[in-house]
Design an enzyme around this catalytic site. Structure first.
Site, PDB file in Angstrom:
ATOM      1  N   ASP A 168       0.837  -1.194   0.000  1.00 21.79           N
ATOM      2  CA  ASP A 168       0.000   0.000   0.000  1.00 21.79           C
ATOM      3  C   ASP A 168       0.873   1.245   0.000  1.00 21.79           C
ATOM      4  O   ASP A 168       1.755   1.389   0.857  1.00 21.79           O
ATOM      5  CB  ASP A 168      -0.909   0.019   1.230  1.00 21.79           C
ATOM      6  CG  ASP A 168      -2.021  -1.002   1.145  1.00 21.79           C
ATOM      7  OD1 ASP A 168      -2.438  -1.337   0.016  1.00 21.79           O
ATOM      8  OD2 ASP A 168      -2.485  -1.484   2.199  1.00 21.79           O
TER       9      ASP A 168
ATOM     10  N   ASP B 173     -10.213  -5.489  -1.175  1.00 24.84           N
ATOM     11  CA  ASP B 173      -9.117  -5.096  -0.292  1.00 24.84           C
ATOM     12  C   ASP B 173      -9.683  -4.397   0.942  1.00 24.84           C
ATOM     13  O   ASP B 173     -10.434  -3.424   0.820  1.00 24.84           O
ATOM     14  CB  ASP B 173      -8.180  -4.149  -1.056  1.00 24.84           C
ATOM     15  CG  ASP B 173      -6.948  -3.758  -0.246  1.00 24.84           C
ATOM     16  OD1 ASP B 173      -6.745  -4.295   0.861  1.00 24.84           O
ATOM     17  OD2 ASP B 173      -6.185  -2.901  -0.727  1.00 24.84           O
TER      18      ASP B 173
END
Length: 229
Positions: A33, A188
């Site tokens: 991320d 996600d």
């Protein structure tokens, strides 16, 4: 359904540790991320050169970079050079960028990024935040067939799964007949065993899981548990 361990850290040394652990638990993909603190309230590590310097050591793990950043078209070259196999950018970031640059629209921004990715053998994914409707993706599905649906707000790990995500999965997967069955949906955020089962039932192809794996006493067992669903 495939499980990808997601890594959400501010310190690159911790990212390297988790990439090694991802390999140890049997993952062939890992998601990093990348949050710039502008598109998101929360900031994570976001320096592509760090990754470029170690990419030769990470050949056993394919890298998926989730770019939660403003103006992704301005940094896409750097992230491609960093060694990503797949780069995910945000629909919302493309829309916001187009509003700032009136000579382009959202499609122009995404086409620019797509051309860069295709020229370098990198897959492009398109993500949407929880507040964005899945219908907003349909103009782009003729070119971008990898969709990431965020089940939490972008940024921090450990948030609770938003159940409206399930309807979005179903909506996108129902378009498969239109697009020859080739749309891949990744979910996600907020993934645990219960939510993973619901996502699979809704039609998800891939789940990116962070806290459920890394906060477990036995990350390998948690990863394998998700894979058995």
């Amino acid at each position: 359904m495939k499980i990808i361990p997601a890594i959400n850290e501010a310190d690159f040394s911790k990212i390297k540790e988790k990439l090694e652990k991802a390999k140890e638990i049997g993952a062939d993909w890992a998601q990093i991320d990348v949050a710039d603190g502008k598109f998101t309230a929360h900031k994570t590590w976001n320096q592509p050169k760090d990754l470029s310097d170690v990419k030769s050591q990470l050949s056993d793990v394919n890298l998926e970079l989730h770019l939660m950043v403003e103006n992704p078209q301005e940094v896409i070259d750097d992230w491609i050079k960093a060694g990503a196999k797949r780069i995910i950018v945000h629909h919302e970031a493309a829309v916001d960028s187009a509003k700032k640059h009136l000579d382009n629209n959202e499609t122009d921004v995404l086409n620019f990024i797509l051309e860069k990715c295709e020229a370098n053998g990198v897959e492009l994914g398109l993500a949407i935040n929880p507040e964005t409707s899945a219908e907003e993706l349909t103009p782009h599905l003729d070119k971008i067939r990898f969709i990431q649906i965020l089940a939490v707000n972008p940024g921090l790990a450990g948030q609770q799964f938003q159940v409206s995500t399930l309807d979005k999965i179903k909506f996108i997967k129902e378009l498969n007949d239109t697009y020859f069955g080739s749309i891949i949906v990744e979910v996600d955020g907020g993934i645990n065993l219960e939510m993973a089962k619901l996502c699979k039932q809704a039609g998800a192809d891939i789940l990116a899981a962070a806290s459920y794996i890394w906060n477990s006493e036995n990350p390998k067992a948690a990863f394998e548990e998700l894979n058995r669903i």
